[in-house]
Write a protein that holds these residues in place. Structure first.
Motif, PDB file in Angstrom:
ATOM      1  N   ALA A 186      81.894 -30.631  40.835  1.00  0.00           N
ATOM      2  CA  ALA A 186      81.664 -30.193  42.210  1.00  0.00           C
ATOM      3  C   ALA A 186      80.193 -30.330  42.590  1.00  0.00           C
ATOM      4  CB  ALA A 186      82.119 -28.745  42.372  1.00  0.00           C
ATOM      5  N   THR A 187      79.314 -30.102  41.629  1.00  0.00           N
ATOM      6  CA  THR A 187      77.874 -30.240  41.884  1.00  0.00           C
ATOM      7  C   THR A 187      77.507 -31.696  42.127  1.00  0.00           C
ATOM      8  OG1 THR A 187      77.421 -28.326  40.473  1.00  0.00           O
ATOM      9  CG2 THR A 187      75.571 -29.766  40.971  1.00  0.00           C
ATOM     10  N   ALA A 188      78.133 -32.582  41.370  1.00  0.00           N
ATOM     11  CA  ALA A 188      77.791 -34.005  41.466  1.00  0.00           C
ATOM     12  C   ALA A 188      78.505 -34.710  42.615  1.00  0.00           C
ATOM     13  CB  ALA A 188      78.135 -34.700  40.148  1.00  0.00           C
ATOM     14  N   PHE A 189      79.779 -34.355  42.856  1.00  0.00           N
ATOM     15  CA  PHE A 189      80.575 -35.138  43.796  1.00  0.00           C
ATOM     16  C   PHE A 189      81.211 -34.311  44.918  1.00  0.00           C
ATOM     17  CE2 PHE A 189      81.081 -37.015  39.483  1.00  0.00           C
ATOM     18  CZ  PHE A 189      80.327 -38.155  39.683  1.00  0.00           C
ATOM     19  N   GLY A 190      81.059 -32.982  44.885  1.00  0.00           N
ATOM     20  CA  GLY A 190      81.699 -32.140  45.882  1.00  0.00           C
ATOM     21  C   GLY A 190      80.915 -32.059  47.179  1.00  0.00           C
ATOM     22  N   ASP A 191      81.475 -31.293  48.113  1.00  0.00           N
ATOM     23  CA  ASP A 191      80.817 -31.125  49.418  1.00  0.00           C
ATOM     24  C   ASP A 191      80.562 -29.655  49.735  1.00  0.00           C
ATOM     25  OD1 ASP A 191      83.395 -30.294  49.763  1.00  0.00           O
ATOM     26  OD2 ASP A 191      83.849 -31.604  51.468  1.00  0.00           O
ATOM     27  N   SER A 192      80.483 -28.811  48.676  1.00  0.00           N
ATOM     28  CA  SER A 192      80.236 -27.387  48.867  1.00  0.00           C
ATOM     29  C   SER A 192      78.735 -27.132  48.953  1.00  0.00           C
ATOM     30  CB  SER A 192      80.838 -26.582  47.704  1.00  0.00           C
ATOM     31  OG  SER A 192      80.345 -25.256  47.703  1.00  0.00           O
ATOM     32  N   ILE A 193      78.312 -26.412  49.986  1.00  0.00           N
ATOM     33  CA  ILE A 193      76.889 -26.108  50.120  1.00  0.00           C
ATOM     34  C   ILE A 193      76.431 -25.131  49.038  1.00  0.00           C
ATOM     35  CG2 ILE A 193      76.820 -26.592  52.581  1.00  0.00           C
ATOM     36  CD1 ILE A 193      76.982 -23.620  53.120  1.00  0.00           C
ATOM     37  N   ILE A 194      77.379 -24.337  48.504  1.00  0.00           N
ATOM     38  CA  ILE A 194      77.025 -23.411  47.421  1.00  0.00           C
ATOM     39  C   ILE A 194      76.687 -24.192  46.164  1.00  0.00           C
ATOM     40  CG2 ILE A 194      77.815 -21.521  45.967  1.00  0.00           C
ATOM     41  CD1 ILE A 194      77.306 -20.705  48.849  1.00  0.00           C
TER      42      ILE A 194
END
Length: 279
Positions: A94-102
């Protein structure tokens, strides 16, 4: 046996996971990825096991159940660890490929936080098995595994009122960081309270819990400032989850085996009600 009402508190934590993870998991259950289902099932199962063991330990007619669950935990723990490592992988992804601002703001910090949690749970379980013939130490190390699961639950719960009151003035990552800080202070406070209430020989586990909770917060804050760690963590997200499942399962199996063997060599003290006698 300490913590006569522990099963009620563990059950409360299980129930609190529903509102805590409603937005990120329960509210979109059918669309959630497989790794979240896997971890939700095994982590919930672990907490139910803790609650049931705590309940059975204080009932003489249920000591056989406590003993059976203790044996079953040796085989269940590797699954729990496998799911925990897969969640670390999913956070890296999620850190590398996600779109979450968190995760964009805190992904590498949360990854370091969770890795420490996984290692702490493994060590607590090892110590609980090793000290299974001393009820004051054994029970507190088992409950210690729950403390490592509390942070994500309380942080999400505290984030709700903080977002309501501060959401108009601060960005979501800032509010989430504040919620995590509050959660860690609350958890550390509970650990210190239990440490003070424990007999002298039972104080070590809760002292270690308090120190680890503080270390989690420090590690989260430091890791999210490290570009090198961020690059390494994102690289984990590009690997196969099977690697991390296998690693977690191997760590869990090794911890269970070594802890059980170490417990056989420990001198008997106040034998835990459901503990299997040393061989």
């Amino acid at each position: 046996m300490p913590y006569k009402k522990a099963y009620l508190w563990v059950t409360l934590v299980v129930l609190l996971t529903i509102p805590a993870f409603w937005r990120g998991y329960f509210g979109q259950f059918t669309d959630a990825p497989w790794e979240m289902h896997f971890h939700a099932a095994t982590a919930t199962g672990w907490m139910i096991l803790l609650a049931t063991q705590a309940w059975a330990a204080h009932r003489k007619d249920r000591l056989a159940l406590h003993r059976a669950l203790g044996r079953a935990s040796l085989f269940y723990f590797p699954l729990f660890m496998a799911s925990a490592m897969v969640i670390v992988w999913s956070m890296a992804k999620a850190t590398a490929f996600g779109d979450s601002i968190i995760y964009e703001a805190h992904g590498e910090g949360l990854g370091a936080y969770d890795l420490l949690s996984v290692l702490a749970v493994a060590w607590f379980f090892h110590e609980a098995l090793k000290e299974r013939h001393d009820v004051h130490v054994h029970a507190r190390f088992m409950i210690g595994t729950l403390f490592m699961l509390l942070g994500p639950v309380l942080a999400r719960l505290f984030a709700i009122p903080l977002f309501i009151t501060l959401g108009g003035s601060y960005e979501p990552p800032v509010v989430f960081y504040a919620a995590l800080v509050v959660a860690q202070f609350v958890i550390a406070g509970i650990a210190v309270w239990l440490w003070r209430a424990a007999p002298v020989k039972g104080r070590r586990p809760m002292a270690i819990v308090a120190l680890l909770v503080a270390a989690q917060l420090v590690l989260f804050s430091v890791a999210r400032l490290s570009d090198a760690w961020r690059e390494l963590f994102m690289a984990i997200g590009a690997t196969s989850p099977a690697i991390w499942m296998a690693l977690g399962c191997a760590i869990g199996a090794l911890v269970a085996w070594r802890g059980w063997q170490a417990g056989k060599r420990r001198p008997h003290k106040d034998t835990a009600p459901g503990a299997v006698p040393a061989e």
